[in-house]
Design a protein around this motif. Structure first.
Motif, PDB file in Angstrom:
ATOM      1  N   MET A  86       0.883  -1.258   0.064  1.00 46.14           N
ATOM      2  CA  MET A  86       0.089   0.251  -0.085  1.00 46.14           C
ATOM      3  C   MET A  86       0.679   1.053   0.188  1.00 46.14           C
ATOM      4  SD  MET A  86      -3.194   0.764   2.570  1.00 46.14           S
ATOM      5  CE  MET A  86      -4.456  -0.218   1.996  1.00 46.14           C
ATOM      6  N   MET A 116      -9.205  -0.242   1.795  1.00 47.38           N
ATOM      7  CA  MET A 116      -8.231  -0.960   0.634  1.00 47.38           C
ATOM      8  C   MET A 116      -8.234  -0.237  -0.447  1.00 47.38           C
ATOM      9  SD  MET A 116      -6.537  -3.025   2.672  1.00 47.38           S
ATOM     10  CE  MET A 116      -6.783  -3.426   4.347  1.00 47.38           C
ATOM     11  N   PRO A 130      -5.965  -5.562  -4.358  1.00 50.41           N
ATOM     12  CA  PRO A 130      -5.464  -6.178  -2.892  1.00 50.41           C
ATOM     13  C   PRO A 130      -5.752  -7.677  -3.194  1.00 50.41           C
ATOM     14  CG  PRO A 130      -7.962  -5.041  -3.062  1.00 50.41           C
ATOM     15  CD  PRO A 130      -7.386  -4.755  -4.131  1.00 50.41           C
ATOM     16  N   TYR A 132      -4.628  -9.799  -0.275  1.00 51.38           N
ATOM     17  CA  TYR A 132      -5.001  -9.662   1.001  1.00 51.38           C
ATOM     18  C   TYR A 132      -4.586  -8.488   1.815  1.00 51.38           C
ATOM     19  CZ  TYR A 132      -0.438 -11.116   3.171  1.00 51.38           C
ATOM     20  OH  TYR A 132       0.992 -11.494   3.562  1.00 51.38           O
ATOM     21  N   GLY A 133      -5.295  -8.156   2.718  1.00 52.66           N
ATOM     22  CA  GLY A 133      -5.072  -6.912   3.505  1.00 52.66           C
ATOM     23  C   GLY A 133      -5.239  -6.960   4.804  1.00 52.66           C
ATOM     24  N   GLU A 134      -4.452  -6.057   5.581  1.00 56.58           N
ATOM     25  CA  GLU A 134      -4.517  -6.460   7.057  1.00 56.58           C
ATOM     26  C   GLU A 134      -4.218  -5.209   7.936  1.00 56.58           C
ATOM     27  OE1 GLU A 134       0.516  -6.619   7.245  1.00 56.58           O
ATOM     28  OE2 GLU A 134      -0.658  -8.470   6.289  1.00 56.58           O
ATOM     29  N   TRP A 297      -2.297  -2.082   5.853  1.00 56.91           N
ATOM     30  CA  TRP A 297      -1.595  -2.850   4.963  1.00 56.91           C
ATOM     31  C   TRP A 297      -2.232  -3.678   3.851  1.00 56.91           C
ATOM     32  CZ3 TRP A 297       2.757  -1.214   2.897  1.00 56.91           C
ATOM     33  CH2 TRP A 297       3.713  -1.781   2.170  1.00 56.91           C
ATOM     34  N   SER A 298      -1.639  -3.939   2.989  1.00 57.02           N
ATOM     35  CA  SER A 298      -2.239  -4.769   1.867  1.00 57.02           C
ATOM     36  C   SER A 298      -1.280  -5.163   0.713  1.00 57.02           C
ATOM     37  CB  SER A 298      -3.419  -4.286   1.083  1.00 57.02           C
ATOM     38  OG  SER A 298      -3.110  -3.080   0.328  1.00 57.02           O
ATOM     39  N   ASN A 300      -0.680  -6.347  -2.698  1.00 59.46           N
ATOM     40  CA  ASN A 300      -1.255  -6.097  -3.836  1.00 59.46           C
ATOM     41  C   ASN A 300      -0.791  -6.445  -5.258  1.00 59.46           C
ATOM     42  OD1 ASN A 300      -3.141  -4.238  -2.280  1.00 59.46           O
ATOM     43  ND2 ASN A 300      -1.082  -3.330  -2.084  1.00 59.46           N
ATOM     44  N   GLY A 341      -9.301  -9.493   4.514  1.00 59.30           N
ATOM     45  CA  GLY A 341      -8.927  -7.983   4.625  1.00 59.30           C
ATOM     46  C   GLY A 341      -9.172  -7.309   3.355  1.00 59.30           C
ATOM     47  N   THR A 342     -10.003  -7.848   2.289  1.00 56.13           N
ATOM     48  CA  THR A 342      -9.953  -7.232   0.890  1.00 56.13           C
ATOM     49  C   THR A 342     -11.511  -7.152   0.517  1.00 56.13           C
ATOM     50  OG1 THR A 342      -9.877  -9.321  -0.289  1.00 56.13           O
ATOM     51  CG2 THR A 342      -7.662  -8.141   0.374  1.00 56.13           C
ATOM     52  N   ILE A 366      -8.982  -3.422  10.897  1.00 54.52           N
ATOM     53  CA  ILE A 366      -8.835  -2.802   9.678  1.00 54.52           C
ATOM     54  C   ILE A 366      -9.858  -1.512   9.507  1.00 54.52           C
ATOM     55  CG2 ILE A 366      -9.555  -2.945   7.058  1.00 54.52           C
ATOM     56  CD1 ILE A 366      -8.583  -5.846   7.618  1.00 54.52           C
TER      57      ILE A 366
END
Length: 435
Positions: A86, A116, A130, A132-134, A297-298, A300, A341-342, A366
């Motif tokens: 990100m 995201m 994305p 996965y996101g976190e 964060w992600s 991507n 997370g997306t 998130i």
């Protein structure tokens, strides 16, 4: 017979030319669990797209950043699809280094979590998708906390975390009170330390872009961090990153671990963790302020500008970041193992909510991370655990090295922060932020 032979030869040549013409996508990715699973499942994409072959370059986090940054800045053309963070996405998108991603109705871009989507866009244009996101949260051994008579609240303080670490630290039995990242890197130890500095009341730069690293909040946060790990952390913490601590946690050796929410799917998986049923989740600790206590964060997927394989790369990214891919992982490995997370639709799945004990805590982390208001004093930059300016990468690496040395006992916290301040000051002056 001659005609048959000629036809056979013609067909053979045509088949050979078709095989030769298959588009090879070179994908640079990080060696995290979800990306490794994406490589395994890539055969499904190749089956559905026989004209495209996937070639993977899987790298440790720090090396990945170095390789893709060098490649895109020099237009080296080594990679057709890049795994970027990100931090890079908006900076590189604004510079014209990334291809804009064009999605169709089936992709449902509105299903992406707003935090995201916004973090990966410039002027409403999406430059990375994305995977996965976190955010970050605290994972801890509830059995050990219960035995110690400690009940952590939904959002504990750092003082409470230290108290629990002291009570459950038992190296003779192979259990360390707390495990935290110590390996140097702007996205490694500094991701954690930046959130600690935020909640201790600090910031990277003031409104005049002057570095604030040699300030009281930084001294308070870093001294607390170093003392905490030296007292209750595992030996060799200065070399530990995500994967090392994940292995320790899954082996039952970490009483607590503050890190990426994405780790929850691994530590709660009984196929991977010896203590899966004993892990509980709570929000990242706070000190003097709740602001910026947990990062955003992600990881991507993006296409370098000037790529000769845009259509094929777009197809792959659409597949790998789609609702359908989430369903594929769920069918293959179960809902507790899907990349999270997306997408809103993932959290709306009853099967996911049942399988993922961490889902509520993860989404709360998130949703509460705010990159535009992450510090107690007003700051000129966007970002929770980083400052979204090109110069931050070099500054974050330099500071991370100094703090890792302090953790390893090779220098003092005071000296580490003094040298870090000087390095950041030089970088910002060189970039023309001030004289």
């Amino acid at each position: 017979m001659k005609l048959k032979a000629a036809l056979a030869l013609a067909f053979g040549l045509a088949a050979a030319l078709h095989a030769h013409a298959a588009t090879e996508l070179v994908i640079a990715t990080v060696n995290n669990g979800h990306m490794i699973e994406m490589q395994k499942l890539g055969r499904h994409f190749e089956s559905a797209n026989p004209g495209i072959k996937l070639k993977w370059v899987s790298l440790e986090e720090g090396m990945l950043r170095q390789r893709v940054t060098t490649d895109i800045a020099t237009r080296g053309g080594q990679f057709d699809v890049m795994t970027i963070g990100m931090y890079e996405a908006p900076i590189w998108g604004r510079k014209g280094w990334l291809q804009e991603l064009v999605t169709d109705a089936a992709y449902d871009v509105d299903d992406l979590l707003p935090a995201m989507r916004n973090g990966l866009s410039v002027d409403g244009k999406l430059f990375a998708a994305p995977f996965y996101g976190e955010s970050s949260m605290l994972m801890y051994r509830k059995d050990l906390a219960d035995k110690a008579g400690v009940a952590l609240p939904e959002r504990p303080t750092w003082a409470q975390v230290r108290e629990l670490a002291a009570k459950i630290h038992n190296p003779k039995e192979g259990v360390f009170g707390i495990c935290l990242r110590g390996k140097p890197g702007w996205g490694d130890n500094m991701a954690l330390i930046s959130t600690m500095v935020n909640t201790f009341g600090g910031q990277w730069f003031d409104m005049q872009w002057k570095p604030q690293i040699d300030s009281k909040p930084w001294h308070d946060a870093v001294s607390f961090y170093v003392d905490l790990l030296k007292s209750y952390g595992p030996p060799g913490s200065a070399a530990n990153s995500f994967n090392e601590i994940l292995a320790l946690t899954n082996a039952g050796k970490c009483g607590m671990w503050l890190d990426a929410t994405i780790a929850a799917s691994f530590v709660s998986d009984p196929r991977l963790s010896k203590v899966a049923d004993r892990i509980a989740f709570t929000q990242a600790p706070v000190a003097v302020s709740p602001k910026g206590a947990n990062w955003l964060w992600s990881w991507n997927l993006a296409i370098p500008a000037g790529s000769q394989k845009v259509d094929a790369a777009q197809k792959f990214i659409t597949w790998a970041t789609s609702k359908e891919y989430v369903q594929l992982v769920a069918r293959t490995n179960g809902w507790g193992s899907v990349p999270t997370g997306t997408r809103k639709s993932t959290y709306a799945q009853p099967e996911f909510q049942r399988a993922a004990r961490f889902a509520t805590a993860e989404k709360l982390a998130i949703d509460t991370a705010n990159p535009t208001d992450a510090t107690l004093p007003k700051s000129p930059y966007v970002g929770v655990q980083f400052a979204a300016i090109p110069e931050f990468q070099a500054i974050g690496i330099a500071v991370g090295q100094q703090i890792s040395m302090a953790l390893a006992g090779k220098t003092s916290v005071d000296n580490a922060l003094k040298l870090s301040q000087a390095a950041a000051d030089r970088e910002m002056k060189k970039a023309g932020y001030y004289k």
